[in-house]
Scaffold this active site. Structure first.
Site, mmCIF file in Angstrom:
data_model
loop_
_atom_site.group_PDB
_atom_site.id
_atom_site.type_symbol
_atom_site.label_atom_id
_atom_site.label_comp_id
_atom_site.label_asym_id
_atom_site.label_seq_id
_atom_site.Cartn_x
_atom_site.Cartn_y
_atom_site.Cartn_z
ATOM 1 N N ASP A 1 0.836 -1.323 0.040
ATOM 2 C CA ASP A 1 0.068 0.035 0.130
ATOM 3 C C ASP A 1 0.812 1.379 -0.036
ATOM 4 O OD1 ASP A 1 1.053 0.200 2.664
ATOM 5 O OD2 ASP A 1 -1.181 0.030 3.791
ATOM 6 N N ARG B 1 4.445 2.063 1.812
ATOM 7 C CA ARG B 1 5.776 1.506 1.556
ATOM 8 C C ARG B 1 6.141 2.173 0.026
ATOM 9 N NH1 ARG B 1 4.224 0.496 6.022
ATOM 10 N NH2 ARG B 1 4.334 -1.527 7.257
ATOM 11 N N HIS C 1 -4.413 -1.661 7.324
ATOM 12 C CA HIS C 1 -4.410 -0.355 7.132
ATOM 13 C C HIS C 1 -5.859 0.006 6.237
ATOM 14 C CE1 HIS C 1 0.081 -0.337 7.144
ATOM 15 N NE2 HIS C 1 -0.364 -0.721 8.289
ATOM 16 N N HIS D 1 12.391 -5.991 9.293
ATOM 17 C CA HIS D 1 11.448 -5.580 10.080
ATOM 18 C C HIS D 1 11.219 -5.564 11.613
ATOM 19 C CE1 HIS D 1 7.014 -5.823 11.215
ATOM 20 N NE2 HIS D 1 6.626 -5.106 10.109
ATOM 21 N N HIS E 1 -0.382 -11.322 14.837
ATOM 22 C CA HIS E 1 0.355 -10.270 15.903
ATOM 23 C C HIS E 1 -0.056 -9.911 17.126
ATOM 24 C CE1 HIS E 1 1.219 -7.963 11.725
ATOM 25 N NE2 HIS E 1 1.966 -8.988 11.708
ATOM 26 N N LYS F 1 8.766 2.049 14.047
ATOM 27 C CA LYS F 1 9.707 1.466 13.255
ATOM 28 C C LYS F 1 11.109 2.118 13.691
ATOM 29 C CE LYS F 1 6.858 -0.612 9.738
ATOM 30 N NZ LYS F 1 5.524 -0.114 10.152
#
Length: 426
Positions: free
Chosen positions: A67, A70, A103, A169, A195, A294
């Site tokens: 999406d 990125r 998302h 990641h 997750h 991140k």
């Protein structure tokens, strides 16, 4: 010393103390002719036959792509695939699925920016919706008890192709490859399980670790069990140019890609630091505070307990306002309370994954933000404070610590993952 940080669509210059350790990816120039390079790669897969030898005339094709959060070069990868399939598949039989995970869906304008007007007009491009049960198909319980629902358009296609890019990641080990199936095209229930607090709280659920990582073990299991026809991934430099590309059977392809990404992106340092300045790699990754975790997580790998992380992220999309991320951040009196609360739950909502990691970091070190679109008051809701001058804040901290203060900067944020000892797994 002057250091330039990735920030928004431009860059941010900061003045840091002399002797600051700069940790950044080894720079590799992009392939001179990016389109030609991708065509060459598609002709020589890492494993298995080339794509056109796996497809029969008249078959339907589904292509999974990242999406808008990125920087995947979709405008180059999709035409390369279409050229490889020329004469076998009509564009009207191709569906491109935006692998949003949980998302929000991308707007028409965002999709056109991602792929270009010509492809947007030529191809059927559909946002995956993890919450729309009518658009999902049950495929079974896979991995370590993961209930798997996947996008029906993906499941029913004759040919299924993943496209993405590979980088470390912060809890899945590496991006790309099988992640373009799940969580990318999975149901909310599936992603919640992948997750959950137990999986992402496992010490092996971290940068660069694949084998034994409970998140990625299940991600690979889902991809292996659901018949991905072909996989196509790239590695990018800081200018978002393609430096390496890989294709073929999904798991061998991803193994080769992540080893190349490890060599480019992971750097060993001699000891932890009192202050780590980081970014979230600039736009599009730094468009909200949610994604900025991140950059914080990359810095957390080498900051001393009780130290300080300073994160520069533009946050043009705010927290963002959609989802429950902001609400959850403000729901407890401290980061430690947040972390304890989420860790104790057996079920969480998507925004709480990021909150759990952010709360863990903030409960052990101070996190200071530099943003252009979040006020001091808004950041205070997230138990964060803001600095207008990163260099001045670093110097204040160093003066307080004394002459032995150690400072590190990650100009490209999570594009480079530092580590103190050679303990990163495969």
């Amino acid at each position: 010393m002057d250091v330039t940080l990735a920030y928004g669509e431009t860059r941010l210059s900061v003045d840091l103390p002399e002797g600051t350790t700069v940790v950044e990816p080894s720079f590799h120039p992009g392939a001179p002719d990016q389109a030609a390079y991708l065509r060459e790669v598609l002709a020589t897969p890492v494993s298995g036959p080339r794509l056109r030898d796996r497809v029969r005339p008249g078959q339907t094709v589904a292509i999974s792509m990242c999406d808008s959060t990125r920087p995947q070069p979709r405008h180059l990868m999709l035409p390369a695939i279409l050229e490889e399939l020329e004469g076998l598949v009509d564009p009207s039989d191709v569906t491109v699925l935006v692998a949003t995970g949980t998302h929000r869906g991308n707007t028409e304008a965002e999709i056109r920016a991602m792929v270009g007007d010509e492809l947007a007009d030529l191809l059927r491009i559909v946002n995956h919706d993890a919450r729309d049960r009518d658009s999902l198909t049950w495929v079974g319980e896979l991995g370590a008890g993961v209930p798997v629902w996947l996008n029906t358009l993906w499941v029913e296609a004759d040919v299924r192709i993943t496209t993405g890019f590979v980088e470390p990641h912060f809890f899945a080990g590496f991006s790309g490859g099988p992640k373009l199936v799940a969580p990318g095209l999975a149901a909310l229930e599936t992603v919640l399980t992948l997750h959950d607090a137990a999986r992402i709280g496992d010490p092996r659920a971290t940068w660069g670790v694949i084998e034994g990582n409970p998140v990625h073990d299940d991600v690979r299991a889902i991809a292996a069990a659901t018949d991905v026809t072909f996989a196509f991934d790239v590695i990018l430099n800081r200018d978002h140019e393609i430096v390496r590309a890989f294709c073929g059977d999904i798991l061998p392809m991803h193994e080769a890609a992540r080893e190349a990404a490890r060599e480019i992106a992971m750097r060993e340092v001699d000891a932890p630091f009192d202050v780590v300045v980081t970014t979230n790699s600039g736009y599009p990754l730094d468009q909200n505070l949610y994604q900025a975790v991140k950059g914080m997580s990359a810095a957390f790998t080498v900051v001393k307990p009780g130290g300080t992380i300073i994160c520069a992220a533009e946050c043009r999309d705010g927290f963002p306002d959609h989802g429950s991320y902001r609400e959850v951040l403000a729901s407890a009196g401290s980061p430690q309370e947040l972390f304890d609360d989420i860790s104790a739950r057996t079920e969480t909502v998507p925004d709480q994954w990021q909150v759990q990691i952010q709360a863990k970091i903030q409960s052990q070190v101070e996190v200071v933000m530099h943003t252009s679109f979040l006020s001091d008051e808004q950041l205070a809701e997230a138990h964060l404070r803001q600095t207008d001058d990163i260099g001045a804040t670093v110097r204040e901290i160093c003066e307080r610590i004394g002459p032995d203060a150690r400072v590190c900067v990650l100009p490209e944020g999570p594009q480079t993952i530092p580590y103190v000892a050679a303990t990163v797994g495969a």
